[in-house]
Motif scaffolding. Structure first.
Motif, PDB file in Angstrom:
ATOM      1  N   ALA A 168       0.822  -1.206   0.000  1.00 52.94           N
ATOM      2  CA  ALA A 168       0.000   0.000   0.000  1.00 52.94           C
ATOM      3  C   ALA A 168       0.859   1.260   0.000  1.00 52.94           C
ATOM      4  O   ALA A 168       0.416   2.334  -0.438  1.00 52.94           O
ATOM      5  CB  ALA A 168      -0.929   0.005   1.212  1.00 52.94           C
ATOM      6  N   ARG A 169       2.100   1.158   0.452  1.00 57.58           N
ATOM      7  CA  ARG A 169       2.983   2.308   0.547  1.00 57.58           C
ATOM      8  C   ARG A 169       4.027   2.370  -0.555  1.00 57.58           C
ATOM      9  O   ARG A 169       4.635   3.422  -0.769  1.00 57.58           O
ATOM     10  CB  ARG A 169       3.685   2.304   1.920  1.00 57.58           C
ATOM     11  CG  ARG A 169       2.739   2.684   3.053  1.00 57.58           C
ATOM     12  CD  ARG A 169       3.219   2.176   4.394  1.00 57.58           C
ATOM     13  NE  ARG A 169       2.332   2.652   5.463  1.00 57.58           N
ATOM     14  CZ  ARG A 169       1.150   2.117   5.723  1.00 57.58           C
ATOM     15  NH1 ARG A 169       0.695   1.093   5.008  1.00 57.58           N
ATOM     16  NH2 ARG A 169       0.393   2.606   6.694  1.00 57.58           N
ATOM     17  N   GLU A 181      11.555   5.869   0.164  1.00 51.68           N
ATOM     18  CA  GLU A 181      10.738   7.046  -0.170  1.00 51.68           C
ATOM     19  C   GLU A 181       9.468   7.075   0.674  1.00 51.68           C
ATOM     20  O   GLU A 181       9.034   8.137   1.134  1.00 51.68           O
ATOM     21  CB  GLU A 181      10.381   7.030  -1.657  1.00 51.68           C
ATOM     22  CG  GLU A 181      11.566   7.200  -2.594  1.00 51.68           C
ATOM     23  CD  GLU A 181      12.148   8.604  -2.540  1.00 51.68           C
ATOM     24  OE1 GLU A 181      11.440   9.516  -2.078  1.00 51.68           O
ATOM     25  OE2 GLU A 181      13.310   8.783  -2.954  1.00 51.68           O
ATOM     26  N   SER A 182       8.873   5.921   0.894  1.00 49.04           N
ATOM     27  CA  SER A 182       7.664   5.857   1.706  1.00 49.04           C
ATOM     28  C   SER A 182       7.941   6.262   3.141  1.00 49.04           C
ATOM     29  O   SER A 182       7.167   7.012   3.758  1.00 49.04           O
ATOM     30  CB  SER A 182       7.078   4.441   1.658  1.00 49.04           C
ATOM     31  OG  SER A 182       6.021   4.290   2.575  1.00 49.04           O
ATOM     32  N   ILE A 189      11.653   8.102   8.407  1.00 50.95           N
ATOM     33  CA  ILE A 189      12.990   7.744   7.968  1.00 50.95           C
ATOM     34  C   ILE A 189      14.041   8.122   9.005  1.00 50.95           C
ATOM     35  O   ILE A 189      15.037   7.418   9.206  1.00 50.95           O
ATOM     36  CB  ILE A 189      13.306   8.388   6.596  1.00 50.95           C
ATOM     37  CG1 ILE A 189      14.625   7.851   6.039  1.00 50.95           C
ATOM     38  CG2 ILE A 189      13.326   9.907   6.713  1.00 50.95           C
ATOM     39  CD1 ILE A 189      14.620   6.393   5.738  1.00 50.95           C
ATOM     40  N   GLU A 190      13.859   9.274   9.703  1.00 53.43           N
ATOM     41  CA  GLU A 190      14.841   9.684  10.701  1.00 53.43           C
ATOM     42  C   GLU A 190      14.765   8.809  11.946  1.00 53.43           C
ATOM     43  O   GLU A 190      15.768   8.593  12.626  1.00 53.43           O
ATOM     44  CB  GLU A 190      14.627  11.148  11.089  1.00 53.43           C
ATOM     45  CG  GLU A 190      14.971  12.156   9.994  1.00 53.43           C
ATOM     46  CD  GLU A 190      13.836  12.356   9.008  1.00 53.43           C
ATOM     47  OE1 GLU A 190      12.776  11.720   9.197  1.00 53.43           O
ATOM     48  OE2 GLU A 190      13.994  13.133   8.057  1.00 53.43           O
ATOM     49  N   ARG A 355       4.132   5.036  -7.461  1.00 57.72           N
ATOM     50  CA  ARG A 355       3.323   5.680  -6.437  1.00 57.72           C
ATOM     51  C   ARG A 355       1.974   4.996  -6.383  1.00 57.72           C
ATOM     52  O   ARG A 355       1.453   4.499  -7.359  1.00 57.72           O
ATOM     53  CB  ARG A 355       3.143   7.168  -6.748  1.00 57.72           C
ATOM     54  CG  ARG A 355       4.449   7.936  -6.685  1.00 57.72           C
ATOM     55  CD  ARG A 355       5.034   7.916  -5.277  1.00 57.72           C
ATOM     56  NE  ARG A 355       4.154   8.533  -4.316  1.00 57.72           N
ATOM     57  CZ  ARG A 355       4.209   9.813  -3.989  1.00 57.72           C
ATOM     58  NH1 ARG A 355       5.111  10.603  -4.524  1.00 57.72           N
ATOM     59  NH2 ARG A 355       3.376  10.311  -3.103  1.00 57.72           N
ATOM     60  N   VAL A 356       1.411   4.998  -5.188  1.00 54.83           N
ATOM     61  CA  VAL A 356       0.146   4.288  -4.992  1.00 54.83           C
ATOM     62  C   VAL A 356      -1.001   5.125  -5.532  1.00 54.83           C
ATOM     63  O   VAL A 356      -1.175   6.266  -5.162  1.00 54.83           O
ATOM     64  CB  VAL A 356      -0.062   4.008  -3.497  1.00 54.83           C
ATOM     65  CG1 VAL A 356      -1.335   3.222  -3.290  1.00 54.83           C
ATOM     66  CG2 VAL A 356       1.132   3.255  -2.932  1.00 54.83           C
TER      67      VAL A 356
END
Length: 363
Positions: A168-169, A181-182, A189-190, A355-356
């Protein structure tokens, strides 16, 4: 001579009953992997039938629909094998004890008791006791069928929740790029430790269920066009990338997730391919497109602002070495389970992440 044959028939029948009880305990009751000949026979039969069904499939969607029959076929073959083993065992015992003097009558009397139909019961007291015992075994098989089948279904559903989460992501082709990227878009991400802790639990669950019941590895994903093998590959690639490019204090959760995932996939791959040589996991990929893809990912992580090691070449070498730990497992699982991961996993391209546009749909 006749006496010896009757004694031998009783002994063989008792041994067949022992094999039945041992098989039931190994396949259904013991909470660990125990190799069993009926399980292997049922799995081989179900997988062979499904592979023949998908031989002329036009795409993976069609393969996925047909492959969904692997679990019902496995259960059917296993139950029929257990029933026949018990029926033959009591046929030999009834004939060996002289309760039924004809093989055909012994077989029908055994089937009558096992199926609990009761249309033919031996006239002697010993025969009636044996009929009661055999009928209890028949009922036990039915009860076990209704208890362990929901367990199989629950294991697949739990596995597919995270697979659906990933697709889904990341779109229809999850890669390291699309997953990173998701995580960036969602602000994870951090602080990605929580994501990898969740996937660590997923890998543990897959190891516990799919190593005990290898037939589950062949069961396709619930969502159309998705693959649990492809999802595992994307997660292991992402954790390997972060482990290779960041210092250890930033990647503890990713490292543990990767180690658990590598061990889980290797154990399952060996279970599905018992004749694979031990040195199959020593190969290290040096595909130039993989190196190119790594350079793009390294630059992307730097743009995001993650603290990276300064030596790009050192990171690339570490990533290739880490990837070698599971690359063979992924390829073996994909080949065994007919779940395609060849593109873009083996030759990932930096800008191919989709991209979704719509949520995943059920197969």
């Amino acid at each position: 001579m006749d006496t010896l044959l009757h004694i031998l028939a009783v002994l063989v029948g008792l041994f067949a009953l022992f094999l039945y009880f041992r098989s039931i305990v190994r396949v259904v009751l013991i909470n660990r992997r125990e190799r069993d000949f009926i399980e292997r026979f049922a799995r081989f039969g179900a997988v062979s039938i499904v592979h023949a069904m998908v031989a002329n499939a036009k795409d993976y969607g069609q393969t996925q629909r047909r492959q969904a029959w692997v679990l019902p076929l496995f259960i059917f073959i296993a139950v029929v094998s257990w029933f026949l083993l018990v029926q033959v065992a009591f046929t030999l015992i009834l004939w060996g004890l002289g309760i039924e003097t004809h093989w055909g009558y012994a077989f029908t009397a055994s089937g009558s008791a096992l199926s609990t139909l009761g249309f033919k019961t031996p006239p002697s007291l010993t025969g009636e006791f044996l009929a009661i015992f055999e009928a209890a075994i028949g009922l036990a098989v039915v009860i076990l069928l209704f208890t362990f089948v929901p367990g199989y279904q629950a294991a697949v559903q739990i596995r597919e929740r995270k697979v659906g989460w990933l697709y889904a992501r990341t779109g229809r082709r999850p890669t390291t790029s699309s997953l990173i990227e998701s995580l960036q878009r969602s602000g994870q991400i951090e602080h990605h430790a929580g994501v990898w802790q969740d996937w660590e639990q997923w890998f543990r669950g897959v190891l516990e269920t799919h190593s005990i019941s290898p037939i589950l590895a062949y069961v396709p994903a619930i969502y159309r066009g998705t693959s649990w093998v492809g999802a595992a590959a994307a997660v292991l690639d992402a954790t390997s990338l972060l482990s290779a490019c960041q210092e250890a204090e930033h990647t503890e959760s990713a490292r543990i997730c990767r180690e658990i995932g590598c061990a889980a996939l290797k154990n399952i791959a060996i279970e599905l391919n018992p004749k694979i040589p031990a040195d199959a996991w020593t190969h290290q990929s040096v595909d130039p497109q993989l190196i190119e893809h790594f350079d793009h990912l390294y630059d992307r992580l730097k743009e995001i602002g993650l603290p990276l090691k300064a030596d790009r070449e050192e990171c690339r070498t570490a990533f290739i070495a880490l990837r070698a730990d599971y690359e063979t497992s992924i390829r073996l699982l994909a080949e065994s389970t007919l779940m395609p991961v060849e593109e873009p996993w083996i030759l990932p391209h930096p800008h191919q992440a989709e991209r979704v546009s719509t949520p995943p749909t059920l197969a």
